[in-house]
Scaffold this motif. Structure first.
Motif, PDB file in Angstrom:
ATOM      1  N   GLY A 208       0.872  -1.394  -0.020  1.00 51.65           N
ATOM      2  CA  GLY A 208       0.007  -0.171   0.012  1.00 51.65           C
ATOM      3  C   GLY A 208       0.901   1.225   0.100  1.00 51.65           C
ATOM      4  N   THR A 209       1.973   1.343   0.667  1.00 53.09           N
ATOM      5  CA  THR A 209       2.870   2.221   0.637  1.00 53.09           C
ATOM      6  C   THR A 209       3.485   2.717  -0.431  1.00 53.09           C
ATOM      7  OG1 THR A 209       3.501   2.185   3.008  1.00 53.09           O
ATOM      8  CG2 THR A 209       4.899   3.350   1.910  1.00 53.09           C
ATOM      9  N   VAL A 210       3.920   1.605  -1.417  1.00 53.92           N
ATOM     10  CA  VAL A 210       4.457   1.677  -2.481  1.00 53.92           C
ATOM     11  C   VAL A 210       3.266   2.183  -3.704  1.00 53.92           C
ATOM     12  CG1 VAL A 210       5.601   0.592  -4.636  1.00 53.92           C
ATOM     13  CG2 VAL A 210       6.134  -0.242  -2.333  1.00 53.92           C
ATOM     14  N   GLU A 211       2.124   2.145  -3.487  1.00 53.31           N
ATOM     15  CA  GLU A 211       1.047   2.326  -4.458  1.00 53.31           C
ATOM     16  C   GLU A 211       0.824   3.950  -3.985  1.00 53.31           C
ATOM     17  OE1 GLU A 211      -2.262  -0.157  -3.778  1.00 53.31           O
ATOM     18  OE2 GLU A 211      -1.703  -1.607  -5.366  1.00 53.31           O
ATOM     19  N   LYS A 212       0.816   4.327  -3.012  1.00 55.01           N
ATOM     20  CA  LYS A 212       0.650   5.593  -2.532  1.00 55.01           C
ATOM     21  C   LYS A 212       1.832   6.690  -3.263  1.00 55.01           C
ATOM     22  CE  LYS A 212      -1.417   4.939   1.881  1.00 55.01           C
ATOM     23  NZ  LYS A 212      -1.517   5.173   3.382  1.00 55.01           N
ATOM     24  N   LEU A 213       2.962   5.918  -3.460  1.00 55.20           N
ATOM     25  CA  LEU A 213       4.220   6.537  -4.156  1.00 55.20           C
ATOM     26  C   LEU A 213       4.059   6.505  -5.680  1.00 55.20           C
ATOM     27  CD1 LEU A 213       6.990   5.306  -1.665  1.00 55.20           C
ATOM     28  CD2 LEU A 213       5.974   7.517  -1.806  1.00 55.20           C
ATOM     29  N   GLY A 214       3.042   5.848  -6.108  1.00 50.80           N
ATOM     30  CA  GLY A 214       2.819   5.858  -7.680  1.00 50.80           C
ATOM     31  C   GLY A 214       3.248   4.823  -8.193  1.00 50.80           C
ATOM     32  N   TYR A 215       3.444   3.478  -7.770  1.00 49.48           N
ATOM     33  CA  TYR A 215       3.659   2.513  -8.185  1.00 49.48           C
ATOM     34  C   TYR A 215       2.960   0.979  -7.854  1.00 49.48           C
ATOM     35  CZ  TYR A 215       7.934   5.003  -9.801  1.00 49.48           C
ATOM     36  OH  TYR A 215       8.418   5.942 -10.254  1.00 49.48           O
TER      37      TYR A 215
END
Length: 232
Positions: A208-215
Motif C-alpha cells: 500500500g505504501t508503494v502504491e501511494k508513491l505511484g507504483y
C-alpha cells in the motif's frame, strides 16, 4: 466449487459441499494414509537393497508395531487438520452484488463498491480487483473456481478481464538500480525482508505504501515486479 443466488440478489461463491469436505478432511486422511503406507514402502526399499536410503527412510522402515503406526497416524492427522485450518483461514468467500463486492478472508472483511472497481481478473489462483488508477483493491485466493467467479462477476456487470491487463508493464526490481525513486527502493527493500520472513500482513501494508508513491507491485515467486500506476 459453486455459487448460489440469494433472494437479496447477491451471489455467494464459496466452497461447494464436496470441496469443503475435501479441504476439511483431505489433509488429515492423507496424513493417516502416509503413516500406514510409508513404513511398508520403506521396508520394501530396504529389502530390495535400494542404493540411496537416508537415515529417515531407515527409521521409517523400523516402524512395524500397530501402536507406533497409530501414534504416527495421530500426529500426521493433527498436522493435516492444522493444514485444513490454514487453508480455510487464508481462502476468501466472495459475495457479489450489484452495488458492492464483499470479500471475507478469515476474520478480515473487505467491502468494495462497484463504482470503485475497474478491473477484475485471476492472477494464477488469486482473485485481483483494481481501481481506475490500477491500484490493488483486493488480492486473495478465492474458495470458488475461476469459471463460477467469471460468470458471476460478468452477470453483475463487473469489468472482468481474461488476465492482468498490465502484465507487459512490469519490470523486475533490482535493488539500487536507479530505476526507481530512492523512497520507493527503500520500501521495496523492507518488503523483500518481510516476504523472506513470510510476514504477509507487513508485506501487504508495504504494498500500500508503494502504491501511494505511484507504483504497483506484483510478486513472482521470490521476486518483486514493479510498474507505474496507470489511469484507465
Amino acid at each position: 466449487m459453486s455459487g448460489e443466488t440469494s433472494p437479496r440478489e447477491t451471489t455467494v461463491l464459496a466452497f461447494s459441499p464436496a470441496g469443503r469436505a475435501l479441504v476439511l478432511a483431505g489433509p488429515a486422511l492423507l496424513g493417516i494414509l502416509v503413516a500406514v503406507l510409508a513404513p511398508i514402502l520403506a521396508r520394501w526399499l530396504v529389502d530390495v537393497g535400494f542404493p540411496v536410503l537416508g537415515v529417515v527412510w531407515r527409521v521409517v522402515a523400523s516402524v512395524d508395531s500397530w501402536w507406533e503406526i497409530a501414534v504416527q497416524a495421530a500426529i500426521l492427522a493433527v498436522l493435516g487438520a492444522l493444514v485444513s485450518v490454514e487453508i480455510v483461514r487464508r481462502s476468501t468467500r466472495v459475495t457479489i452484488g450489484r452495488a458492492a463486492v464483499r470479500l471475507e478472508t478469515g476474520d478480515r472483511v473487505v467491502a468494495v463498491s462497484r463504482p470503485d472497481v475497474d478491473f477484475v481478473f485471476m492472477d494464477g489462483s488469486f482473485l485481483v480487483l483494481l481501481d481506475r488508477e490500477s491500484r490493488q483493491l483486493f488480492h486473495g485466493e478465492p474458495q470458488a473456481d475461476r469459471a463460477p467467479l467469471e460468470r458471476a462477476f460478468r452477470e453483475y456487470g463487473y469489468p472482468w478481464r481474461d488476465g492482468d491487463p498490465f502484465t507487459g508493464l512490469y519490470r523486475p526490481w533490482v535493488p539500487d538500480s536507479g530505476q526507481l525513486p530512492i523512497e520507493v527502493d527503500a520500501v521495496l527493500s523492507a518488503r523483500a525482508v518481510a516476504l523472506s520472513k513470510k510476514a504477509a500482513s507487513e508485506a501487504g501494508e508495504l504494498r500500500g505504501t508503494v502504491e501511494k508513491l505511484g507504483y504497483a507491485i506484483r510478486d513472482d515467486g521470490d521476486r518483486q515486479l514493479w510498474r507505474p500506476l496507470v489511469r484507465s
